[in-house]
Design an enzyme around this catalytic site. Structure first.
Site, mmCIF file in Angstrom:
data_model
loop_
_atom_site.group_PDB
_atom_site.id
_atom_site.type_symbol
_atom_site.label_atom_id
_atom_site.label_comp_id
_atom_site.label_asym_id
_atom_site.label_seq_id
_atom_site.Cartn_x
_atom_site.Cartn_y
_atom_site.Cartn_z
ATOM 1 C CG ASP A 84 -30.408 -23.586 29.443
ATOM 2 O OD1 ASP A 84 -31.447 -23.828 29.455
ATOM 3 O OD2 ASP A 84 -29.421 -23.511 28.923
ATOM 4 C CD GLU A 142 -31.709 -23.412 23.805
ATOM 5 O OE1 GLU A 142 -31.526 -23.765 22.257
ATOM 6 O OE2 GLU A 142 -31.622 -22.310 24.786
ATOM 7 C CD GLU A 143 -29.383 -20.106 26.218
ATOM 8 O OE1 GLU A 143 -29.023 -19.559 24.596
ATOM 9 O OE2 GLU A 143 -30.900 -19.108 25.960
HETATM 10 ZN ZN ZN Z 1 -30.405 -17.945 24.217
HETATM 11 ZN ZN ZN Z 2 -34.096 -19.222 24.487
#
Ligand code: ZN
Ligand code: ZN
Length: 419
Positions: A84, A142-143
């Site tokens: 992402d 992930e963020e």
């Molecule tokens: Zn990041």
């Molecule tokens: Zn990262």
């Protein structure tokens, strides 16, 4: 063994060849970044490549993609990349800069993705050099700390062969061509907390009719500083940041509530629990002292697990990196204060894991900044609109690292800790 020399003599001829398709793909992904859980084109491109190389492709959590390559009875190695981008407007000026307004690969997840694809292709084309099952996992979001959980909620753990170890890496603003490993904690556990405290609103000229939540919030902010400075032992790592305080809208009205947003980081889950107890105790105490008419509300969100490397698995990977890159290019990193949701995946499989960092700044630029004492101010870090890894050697190093780390478990030198 011929294959072993290929990846361990530092020249890595095979990986050189991969760069000829990896670099254009990296630039394409960088130009077309997609936000968490919306990585549709990225995910489709990955799935097509994996299928073409003979991987059994499966989908979890919407845009999550997993490629499984069974190649004998040896151990299962799961390697994970995140896909992402971030809501950042790119300012690097690169000719492959983002073409999507307000979205940027500012955390190098495009690099992680293409490096893992390179490793997957390399292992698929050199099956004579290893024995086991390779699971290449591409994770969304992930963020926002949502992606690994989304894949697990969609049946990941039962939907792929049980692996024996998991691997992941992150590009950092350190010297390109180097890799950093450490046993034990490498990334912090992270929590965000929304606290709402209640007062009694009144006209700004009549403070005696109010319970002023602005004064209450100010008192809480100051008192919270003692959670780290007075309640945490010197030398223990803890961060408590009050990142937002919101109350009221105008000068002559005392509002009826205030909202505080906190961020916590730890390397120790016991200390994390003690900090949360301390925060709740202080907030309730200050509300009582102020005569608040209602109990405060606590909402925990954006929670990241601790990332703590298995010491033995880390020793195998570190030795493989030393064979691949040479001792000068491998260093022991100190734990980073950033956080990751990767470890939820190995935790769900109940397996050890190794997470390492890869440098991305041209060595001359990095060394000059370190010599001048300006590395922290002059070198754009992850999430900056100016963050731009040097494509070569960063992509080459990240790809070699994924290959070497996998072979540390199912290659000809598996389990060797002497570099
Ligand atoms: Zn990041
Ligand atoms: Zn990262």
């Amino acid at each position: 063994m011929e294959f072993s020399r290929h990846v361990t003599d530092g020249s890595a001829d095979g990986i050189e060849q991969e760069l000829s398709w990896q670099i254009p793909l990296y630039e394409q992904l960088h130009r077309h970044p997609e936000l968490g859980l919306a990585e549709h084109e990225t995910s489709a491109a990955i799935a097509a490549k994996l299928a073409g190389w003979g991987f059994d492709v499966r989908h979890f959590g919407g845009t999550g993609v997993v490629g499984v390559l069974a190649n004998g009875a040896g151990p299962g190695v799961l390697a994970r990349a995140d896909m992402d981008a971030l809501p950042v407007t790119e300012a690097t000026g690169a000719d492959y800069a983002s073409a999507v307004p307000g979205v940027m690969h500012a955390c190098a997840h495009d690099m992680h993705t293409v490096a893992l694809l390179g490793a997957a292709k390399y292992l698929a084309e050199h099956r004579e050099g290893w024995d086991g099952t390779y699971i290449a996992l591409f994770q969304p979001a992930e963020e926002t700390a949502a992606g690994s959980q989304a894949m697990l909620d969609d049946g990941l753990a039962a939907g792929v062969p049980q692996p024996d170890v998991a691997l992941a890496q992150h590009v950092m603003p350190t010297e390109a061509g180097t890799v950093g490993t450490t046993p034990g904690p490498i990334l912090s556990a992270g929590d965000s907390v929304r606290i709402t405290v209640h007062g009694r609103g009144a006209h700004g000229s009549m403070p005696h009719k109010s319970v002023d939540p602005v004064v209450l919030a100010a008192s809480i902010v100051l008192r919270l500083q003692t959670v780290v400075s007075r309640e945490t032992a010197p030398g223990e790592f803890a961060v408590l940041t009050v990142g937002s305080v919101q109350a009221g809208a105008t000068a002559n009205i005392i509002p009826d509530r205030a909202e505080l947003l906190l961020n916590l980081r730890n390397y120790d889950l016991g200390l994390r629990a003690r900090m949360i107890d301390g925060i709740e105790r202080i907030v309730r105490g200050e509300c009582a002292a102020a005569g608040s008419p209602q109990e405060p509300d606590f909402e925990y969100y954006d929670q990241y697990p601790l990332t703590s490397n298995d010491p033995e698995a880390n020793a195998w990977v570190t030795a493989a990196f030393t064979r691949t890159f040479g001792a000068d290019a491998v260093y022991r990193t100190s734990p980073q204060t950033a956080s990751e949701d990767f470890s939820r995946i190995p935790d769900a499989f109940r397996i050890p894991y190794v997470y390492w960092v890869v440098g991305s700044v041209p060595p001359d630029v990095y060394r000059r900044a370190v010599d001048n004492g300006t590395a922290d101010t002059d070198i754009p870090a992850n999430h900056s609109p100016f963050f731009l890894p040097a494509v070569d050697p960063t992509l080459r190093t990240a790809t070699q690292a994924q290959v070497a780390a996998a072979l540390a478990f199912f290659g000809p030198e598996a389990g060797e800790v002497q570099a």
